[in-house]
Design a protein around this motif. Structure first.
Motif, PDB file in Angstrom:
ATOM      1  N   GLU A 144      -6.617  14.911   5.918  1.00 31.79           N
ATOM      2  CA  GLU A 144      -6.169  14.112   4.775  1.00 31.79           C
ATOM      3  C   GLU A 144      -4.985  13.221   5.168  1.00 31.79           C
ATOM      4  O   GLU A 144      -4.921  12.050   4.781  1.00 31.79           O
ATOM      5  N   ALA A 176       3.354   0.717   3.179  1.00 30.06           N
ATOM      6  CA  ALA A 176       3.170  -0.303   4.219  1.00 30.06           C
ATOM      7  C   ALA A 176       2.933  -1.630   3.531  1.00 30.06           C
ATOM      8  O   ALA A 176       2.386  -1.680   2.425  1.00 30.06           O
ATOM      9  N   GLN A 232      -3.532  -6.407  10.962  1.00 27.09           N
ATOM     10  CA  GLN A 232      -4.154  -5.493  11.915  1.00 27.09           C
ATOM     11  C   GLN A 232      -5.668  -5.569  11.865  1.00 27.09           C
ATOM     12  O   GLN A 232      -6.347  -5.369  12.846  1.00 27.09           O
ATOM     13  N   HIS A 233      -6.204  -5.814  10.660  1.00 26.81           N
ATOM     14  CA  HIS A 233      -7.658  -5.811  10.477  1.00 26.81           C
ATOM     15  C   HIS A 233      -8.072  -7.057   9.703  1.00 26.81           C
ATOM     16  O   HIS A 233      -8.374  -6.983   8.519  1.00 26.81           O
ATOM     17  N   PHE A 279      -5.344   4.540   5.466  1.00 30.40           N
ATOM     18  CA  PHE A 279      -5.230   3.682   4.281  1.00 30.40           C
ATOM     19  C   PHE A 279      -4.009   2.770   4.396  1.00 30.40           C
ATOM     20  O   PHE A 279      -4.090   1.562   4.143  1.00 30.40           O
ATOM     21  N   LEU A 280      -2.884   3.355   4.821  1.00 27.19           N
ATOM     22  CA  LEU A 280      -1.655   2.559   4.936  1.00 27.19           C
ATOM     23  C   LEU A 280      -1.821   1.457   5.981  1.00 27.19           C
ATOM     24  O   LEU A 280      -1.296   0.354   5.829  1.00 27.19           O
ATOM     25  N   ASN A 281      -2.557   1.769   7.054  1.00 28.01           N
ATOM     26  CA  ASN A 281      -2.754   0.782   8.126  1.00 28.01           C
ATOM     27  C   ASN A 281      -3.860  -0.213   7.808  1.00 28.01           C
ATOM     28  O   ASN A 281      -4.087  -1.155   8.566  1.00 28.01           O
ATOM     29  N   GLY A 282      -4.598   0.057   6.713  1.00 27.88           N
ATOM     30  CA  GLY A 282      -5.693  -0.843   6.352  1.00 27.88           C
ATOM     31  C   GLY A 282      -6.964  -0.572   7.122  1.00 27.88           C
ATOM     32  O   GLY A 282      -7.905  -1.358   7.101  1.00 27.88           O
ATOM     33  N   GLU A 324      -4.785   9.173   4.999  1.00 23.47           N
ATOM     34  CA  GLU A 324      -3.714   8.450   4.305  1.00 23.47           C
ATOM     35  C   GLU A 324      -3.071   7.416   5.235  1.00 23.47           C
ATOM     36  O   GLU A 324      -2.752   6.309   4.816  1.00 23.47           O
ATOM     37  N   GLN A 325      -2.892   7.804   6.494  1.00 24.06           N
ATOM     38  CA  GLN A 325      -2.344   6.837   7.461  1.00 24.06           C
ATOM     39  C   GLN A 325      -3.317   5.678   7.657  1.00 24.06           C
ATOM     40  O   GLN A 325      -2.899   4.528   7.763  1.00 24.06           O
ATOM     41  N   ARG A 343       0.873  -1.184   0.000  1.00 23.88           N
ATOM     42  CA  ARG A 343       0.000   0.000   0.000  1.00 23.88           C
ATOM     43  C   ARG A 343       0.901   1.222   0.000  1.00 23.88           C
ATOM     44  O   ARG A 343       1.906   1.240   0.725  1.00 23.88           O
ATOM     45  N   VAL A 393       1.247   5.709  -0.390  1.00 24.30           N
ATOM     46  CA  VAL A 393       0.752   7.086  -0.523  1.00 24.30           C
ATOM     47  C   VAL A 393       1.931   7.899  -1.047  1.00 24.30           C
ATOM     48  O   VAL A 393       2.956   8.010  -0.382  1.00 24.30           O
ATOM     49  N   ALA A 450      -1.403  -4.697   6.973  1.00 19.85           N
ATOM     50  CA  ALA A 450      -2.758  -4.161   7.071  1.00 19.85           C
ATOM     51  C   ALA A 450      -3.758  -5.276   7.330  1.00 19.85           C
ATOM     52  O   ALA A 450      -4.669  -5.152   8.140  1.00 19.85           O
TER      53      ALA A 450
END
Lengths: 107, 207
Positions: B181, A97, A105-106, B188-191, B185-186, A77, A79, A102
């Motif tokens: 924002e 990441a 974590q989820h 999104f990175l962390n899912g 974005e964080q 993933r 950005v 991800a």
């Protein structure tokens, strides 16, 4: 006086709007292809593939810590904050990441 | 005597006319726009004039601030908050404002800036650069320590690490929308599943 204040407010608002992103495009999605000088990202918002060029000044960050270009993998993933430079997107900063992190974590 | 004066006057008028012709030609060729960078002649001329305009005593003025991790950290924060909008955290000038400013801010990691003396850098920060986007900062006089710390930081720019640059990004001024924002974005990175975007602009949500 009111006109002066209104003018000042107008410029403050314009400045605030211009500040957003600091002129950068934000590319958000999953890495689909890597070459020595480019990262192709399938964007989260529309599933379109976008190619971003990397340069020597591009910085890399993984889990909020400095990282290296070599750490980035297809499927991560990502950005990317990038600037439009003569017809292409040039990466200023690449945050990424593991896709697996991800999921962990989820689940 | 009178003939010599007349010739000197003629020479000055000719030089000024020549400079005027170059500027007019430049404007006609590229339009009255800040979008294209200044011509090399204009850059060289402006740099020469600016260098000679700085009082001579600043050429040999030494920075009274001794570099240390604490000094650099304070200067980094100052730079990130006040200077990075135009000069970028790494001093490259590659920002939205920097890229279309007229003239462009220089890449401060390179010789054009690094070859200047401490005093010349101090003078530029304190007095700005007329006819450019660089305003005058700090308290008048030669002992503004914040400015001297910035001079120390400018010397450090060529060795700035990725870690320092990332740290500075957290210190750059951000609007509430930009902070939100960043959070998205964080996420999104962390899912983390995306939250509906708080709409503060009256426009349609991005996601």
């Amino acid at each position: 006086m009111k006109r002066k204040l209104a003018t000042l407010l107008f410029f403050v608002l314009i400045s605030a709007a211009a500040w957003a992103h600091n002129g950068m495009d934000h590319v958000i999605g999953t890495v689909s292809k890597l070459t020595e000088t480019t990262i192709t990202v399938v964007q989260e918002k529309d599933h379109e593939a976008v190619e971003v060029v990397t340069v020597q000044d591009t910085t890399y960050e993984k889990d909020k810590k400095p990282a290296h270009r070599g750490d980035l993998k297809v499927g991560d993933r990502v950005v990317i904050h990038a600037m439009k430079m003569s017809g292409h997107l040039q990466a200023h900063e690449v945050q990424f990441a593991d896709a697996s992190a991800a999921v962990a974590q989820h689940p | 005597m009178r003939r010599g004066f007349g010739l000197s006057l003629l020479l000055i008028v000719a030089v000024l006319a020549g400079i005027g012709a170059i500027v007019i030609r430049d404007v006609l060729l590229r339009g009255f726009s800040a979008r294209t960078p200044p011509a090399k002649v204009e850059v060289a001329l402006a740099a020469t004039v600016r260098r000679h305009a700085i009082p001579a005593r600043y050429q040999h003025m030494q920075n009274p601030v001794v570099s240390s991790p604490e000094v650099l950290h304070a200067a980094e924060a100052h730079w990130a908050d006040h200077c990075a909008t135009c000069h970028a955290n790494n001093g490259s000038g590659e920002t939205m404002f920097g890229r279309t400013m007229y003239p462009r801010p220089p890449d401060m990691r390179l010789g054009q800036t690094q070859s200047q003396s401490d005093g010349e850098l101090y003078y530029t920060i304190q007095n700005g650069v007329p006819l450019s986007g660089m305003p005058a900062f700090g308290d008048p006089g030669d002992s503004d320590m914040d400015t001297w710390r910035l001079v120390t930081f400018i010397r450090h720019l060529p060795q700035l690490t990725s870690a320092e640059e990332l740290e500075m990004e957290d210190l750059n001024p951000k609007s509430p929308d930009e902070m939100q924002e960043d959070q998205e974005e964080q996420n999104f990175l962390n899912g983390t599943p995306a939250q509906p975007k708080r709409n503060t602009t009256g426009k349609e949500p991005i996601r």
